[in-house]
Scaffold this motif. Structure first.
Motif, PDB file in Angstrom:
ATOM      1  N   PRO A  51      77.691  68.730  48.597  1.00  0.00           N
ATOM      2  CA  PRO A  51      78.972  68.488  47.910  1.00  0.00           C
ATOM      3  C   PRO A  51      80.122  69.327  48.454  1.00  0.00           C
ATOM      4  O   PRO A  51      81.255  69.180  48.014  1.00  0.00           O
ATOM      5  CB  PRO A  51      78.648  68.858  46.459  1.00  0.00           C
ATOM      6  N   TYR A  52      79.838  70.186  49.379  1.00  0.00           N
ATOM      7  CA  TYR A  52      80.873  71.085  49.895  1.00  0.00           C
ATOM      8  C   TYR A  52      81.625  70.492  51.080  1.00  0.00           C
ATOM      9  O   TYR A  52      82.578  71.061  51.566  1.00  0.00           O
ATOM     10  CB  TYR A  52      80.255  72.425  50.307  1.00  0.00           C
ATOM     11  N   PHE A  53      81.145  69.345  51.550  1.00  0.00           N
ATOM     12  CA  PHE A  53      81.785  68.749  52.720  1.00  0.00           C
ATOM     13  C   PHE A  53      81.845  67.236  52.508  1.00  0.00           C
ATOM     14  O   PHE A  53      81.024  66.492  52.991  1.00  0.00           O
ATOM     15  CB  PHE A  53      80.980  69.099  53.986  1.00  0.00           C
ATOM     16  N   ASP A  54      82.802  66.749  51.694  1.00  0.00           N
ATOM     17  CA  ASP A  54      82.978  65.327  51.400  1.00  0.00           C
ATOM     18  C   ASP A  54      84.049  64.729  52.289  1.00  0.00           C
ATOM     19  O   ASP A  54      85.131  65.323  52.473  1.00  0.00           O
ATOM     20  CB  ASP A  54      83.390  65.122  49.935  1.00  0.00           C
ATOM     21  N   ARG A  59      84.803  60.772  48.695  1.00  0.00           N
ATOM     22  CA  ARG A  59      85.585  61.080  47.499  1.00  0.00           C
ATOM     23  C   ARG A  59      86.081  59.803  46.816  1.00  0.00           C
ATOM     24  O   ARG A  59      86.098  59.706  45.593  1.00  0.00           O
ATOM     25  CB  ARG A  59      86.761  61.995  47.875  1.00  0.00           C
ATOM     26  N   LEU A  60      86.433  58.793  47.613  1.00  0.00           N
ATOM     27  CA  LEU A  60      86.871  57.506  47.062  1.00  0.00           C
ATOM     28  C   LEU A  60      85.732  56.819  46.311  1.00  0.00           C
ATOM     29  O   LEU A  60      85.919  56.288  45.209  1.00  0.00           O
ATOM     30  CB  LEU A  60      87.388  56.613  48.192  1.00  0.00           C
ATOM     31  N   LEU A  61      84.538  56.844  46.908  1.00  0.00           N
ATOM     32  CA  LEU A  61      83.372  56.230  46.260  1.00  0.00           C
ATOM     33  C   LEU A  61      83.021  56.950  44.958  1.00  0.00           C
ATOM     34  O   LEU A  61      82.665  56.307  43.958  1.00  0.00           O
ATOM     35  CB  LEU A  61      82.170  56.259  47.217  1.00  0.00           C
ATOM     36  N   LEU A  62      83.118  58.281  44.978  1.00  0.00           N
ATOM     37  CA  LEU A  62      82.821  59.045  43.761  1.00  0.00           C
ATOM     38  C   LEU A  62      83.793  58.693  42.640  1.00  0.00           C
ATOM     39  O   LEU A  62      83.401  58.555  41.479  1.00  0.00           O
ATOM     40  CB  LEU A  62      82.869  60.546  44.051  1.00  0.00           C
ATOM     41  N   ARG A  63      85.076  58.541  42.980  1.00  0.00           N
ATOM     42  CA  ARG A  63      86.069  58.159  41.968  1.00  0.00           C
ATOM     43  C   ARG A  63      85.770  56.769  41.414  1.00  0.00           C
ATOM     44  O   ARG A  63      85.890  56.515  40.218  1.00  0.00           O
ATOM     45  CB  ARG A  63      87.482  58.204  42.565  1.00  0.00           C
ATOM     46  N   GLU A  64      85.373  55.848  42.302  1.00  0.00           N
ATOM     47  CA  GLU A  64      85.034  54.495  41.850  1.00  0.00           C
ATOM     48  C   GLU A  64      83.833  54.500  40.919  1.00  0.00           C
ATOM     49  O   GLU A  64      83.807  53.772  39.918  1.00  0.00           O
ATOM     50  CB  GLU A  64      84.754  53.605  43.073  1.00  0.00           C
TER      51      GLU A  64
END
Length: 325
Positions: A51-54, A59-64
């Motif tokens: 998680p330290y190197f996204d 980051r877009l997929l995580l928000r979705e």
């Protein structure tokens, strides 16, 4: 400055300088570079999976994904509201509409049943949020099925409403023998003493005592199902199928005034009082059946008698006397 390495030459008893071949030097350098590149690649892959190197795409997929979780939560709250609304409609359907039209309610287990196909949700399994998606999908399926069942039920109620006049005409609603022709109410519905065996047993109808030949009236619109003497004990008898689960039986007749298959109206003369079959004296034995079960005919005399007459006949019918059949 690189260190100079020597070795001892035992034959000449002297120290000599170690000379490294250029090919070996190149090999060492290549091996070092290859090891460095492999180490760098492995380090890069490891960093990508932490998680330290996204990356921007990650980051877009995580928000979705977070937005989808939020949307599922909102969807479940809306389904709670829909579920409450459906339950209110089902309550009115079972306890108001179906009661009014004398129709059996739909059982809860039939309304709430899901789908038994084990492969129906196979494609949703194996993901990080499988449980959330799976439970929500199942809820949607159950609600969809409930709505389909309720829609069919309301269509049926609408059909009954359109046929209300037919229903009211079909329900047995008058006495089969007029009060002015009655000698007395001999026996009512319930446990009575059998006139032949003197044993107390269930009397499944009402006995109207009258002179032989007294007219017997159809108590509701319907079709004559039977007009014969083939049923044991009833003698000459008539069975009328009224529809909506209702049937009436008129027994011990002296003669018929109708035939099987004939359509009749409430108030038509269908036969005449007699004493055929297992009978002790001239009378009419009258039964009302609803959905295959015998019910008390006393509950169906609202069509041609007053409140005072109903009270009087009710008192006589409820006396545990001896029946005439």
């Amino acid at each position: 400055m690189a260190k100079v390495k020597y070795y001892y030459d035992s034959e000449n008893l002297a120290y000599r300088k170690i000379k490294v071949k250029k090919r070996k030097k190149v090999g060492f350098v290549a091996l070092f570079l290859l090891a460095s590149a492999l180490f760098g690649f492995l380090s890069f892959v490891l960093l990508l999976n932490t998680p330290y190197f996204d990356t921007p795409k990650d980051r877009l997929l995580l928000r979705e994904i977070e937005n989808l979780k939020l949307n599922y939560a909102v969807l479940n709250k809306k389904m709670d509201q829909v579920d409450n609304a459906i339950e209110a409609i089902e309550e009115r359907d079972n306890n108001l509409y179906r009661t009014y039209f004398n129709t059996a309610p739909i059982p809860a287990e039939e309304r709430k049943v899901g789908f038994t196909d084990v492969n129906r949700y196979k494609a949703l399994e194996g993901y990080d949020n499988t449980q959330l998606v799976l439970q929500t999908t199942k809820r949607v399926d159950v609600l969809t099925k409930e709505l389909a069942i309720q829609s069919k039920s309301l269509d049926y109620i609408l059909k009954l409403a359109k046929e209300k006049n037919k229903l009211l005409a079909a329900i047995p609603a008058i006495q089969p023998v007029r009060n002015e022709n009655l000698k007395q109410m001999a026996s009512g519905f319930g446990y009575r003493t059998d006139p032949f065996t003197k044993v107390r047993k269930m009397h499944e109808g009402m006995d109207f005592t009258a002179k032989k030949g007294t007219p017997v009236f159809a108590t509701g619109d319907g079709v004559v199902k039977q007009a014969d003497n083939r049923a044991s004990g009833y003698g000459n008898h008539i069975v009328i199928r009224h529809g909506y689960g209702y049937e009436t039986l008129y027994a011990h007749l002296s003669k018929y005034n109708c035939k099987p298959g004939q359509r009749i109206k409430r108030g038509d003369i269908i036969g005449y009082v007699g004493s055929t079959g297992r009978s002790e004296a001239p009378h009419l034995h009258y039964e009302v059946h609803k959905d295959g079960r015998v019910v008390n005919p006393l509950n169906f005399y609202y069509g041609n008698i007053s409140a005072a007459e109903y009270v009087a006949i009710s008192k006589l019918a409820n006396q545990e006397n001896q029946s005439l059949d």
